[in-house]
Design an enzyme around this catalytic site. Sequence first.
Site, PDB file in Angstrom:
ATOM      1  N   SER A   1       3.715  -7.834  -7.955  1.00 52.77           N
ATOM      2  CA  SER A   1       2.892  -6.846  -7.260  1.00 52.77           C
ATOM      3  C   SER A   1       2.593  -7.338  -5.847  1.00 52.77           C
ATOM      4  CB  SER A   1       1.574  -6.624  -8.004  1.00 52.77           C
ATOM      5  OG  SER A   1       0.683  -5.853  -7.207  1.00 52.77           O
TER       6      SER A   1
ATOM      7  N   ASN B   1      -0.008  -6.463  -4.172  1.00 49.53           N
ATOM      8  CA  ASN B   1      -1.418  -6.174  -3.905  1.00 49.53           C
ATOM      9  C   ASN B   1      -2.390  -7.280  -4.298  1.00 49.53           C
ATOM     10  OD1 ASN B   1      -0.656  -3.586  -2.978  1.00 49.53           O
ATOM     11  ND2 ASN B   1      -0.566  -2.843  -5.090  1.00 49.53           N
TER      12      ASN B   1
ATOM     13  N   LYS C   1       8.805  -9.452 -14.544  1.00 45.42           N
ATOM     14  CA  LYS C   1       8.997  -8.300 -13.661  1.00 45.42           C
ATOM     15  C   LYS C   1       9.174  -8.775 -12.224  1.00 45.42           C
ATOM     16  CE  LYS C   1       7.227  -3.659 -12.761  1.00 45.42           C
ATOM     17  NZ  LYS C   1       6.258  -2.636 -13.204  1.00 45.42           N
TER      18      LYS C   1
END
Length: 370
Positions: free
Chosen positions: A178, A180, A212
């Site tokens: 991610s 973020n 991921k």
Amino acid sequence: MTRLTRTVYGALYSRVLSRVDAERAHLLATRALALLARAPRPRLDPALRVSALGLQFDSPLGVAAGLDKHATAFEGLNTLGFGFVEVGTITAIGQPGNPKPRVWRLAQDRALMNAMGFPNPGAEAVAPKLAARSGRGIVAINLGKSKVAPLEAAADDYRASARLLAPHADFVVINVSSPNTTGLRDLQTIEHLRELLAAVRGEAEGKPVLVKLAPDLSDEQLDQLADFAVEAKLDGLIATNTTISREGLHAPAELLAKPGGVSGAPLKARSLAVLRRLRARVGDQVLLVSVGGVETSGDVLERVRAGATLVQAYTGFVYGGPLWARRINAELARAVRAAGATTIQELVGSEMGVGPGVAHGAPAPDGARG
């Protein structure tokens, strides 16, 4: 989904939902999904069945992490025709995430942009919700790093989450991609991943563990990670998370200047390219899950032919409406038969002239569950 139903949902979206703040609409949707928890699951066409990760999936089409961040909607999502749901991202320590507003619709681009920062109640609060699941459907848990945990303590942080959550999930996903959470993508190095994988596997009770990846990695980095996945006997790779690229987007410049990851149609080409590169590198030694820009049954079939055993969606579902998965499944089953296959699994990797037959980690027929 009939043409009338799609028209009705389109009108509802344009006249009502699009006028509601994106995160507020998301919250209302997950609450509605929670009410569907006891609804019957649809019977899916046998042509969609997939054996992978020691599980039997009714469809290769699943829900990506990010939609059910509080583990309240996964039972309802299972009634909409999805083959599996990935809950999370969940962190060891509950956290509010980044300041609002932090989710934006890029409707002209058929995309979403978010800077959520893993808002979730924490592993201890989520564990009882997963423990109380009905057992219907396949549920994965996506684990992220708590914002307060320094990078050098990341392994212990992921270990704490896995200890509480892995026993109640069918498989576990390590999220290091991610954009973020500050510094999170730094954990995509081989050195860090080796430590994280050991920590999570130590608590996973034999459950499959996947990683991921970000779409913004270089080809060299992807090759290194693919080689590591084979060497470490990783159960699977999920490609890809959201992108920090703003290339080709039509939204106002002041909006695109905000931090956050973009999902949906703009990610389609890169996600497919990453999948093809990983497949060429790992073959059928590591299961591949493709996500990013999946909008149609044609997109799903293309990912399968390119080497994905499982495919996930998020933004396509948000724009497509509650009956989107049923429509995709129906069209996909027809496409499988038109291709002369008995099940979609026969088509995995077929664009390369080979198919694995049974995917990495598949059970014997009498070992089915899910």
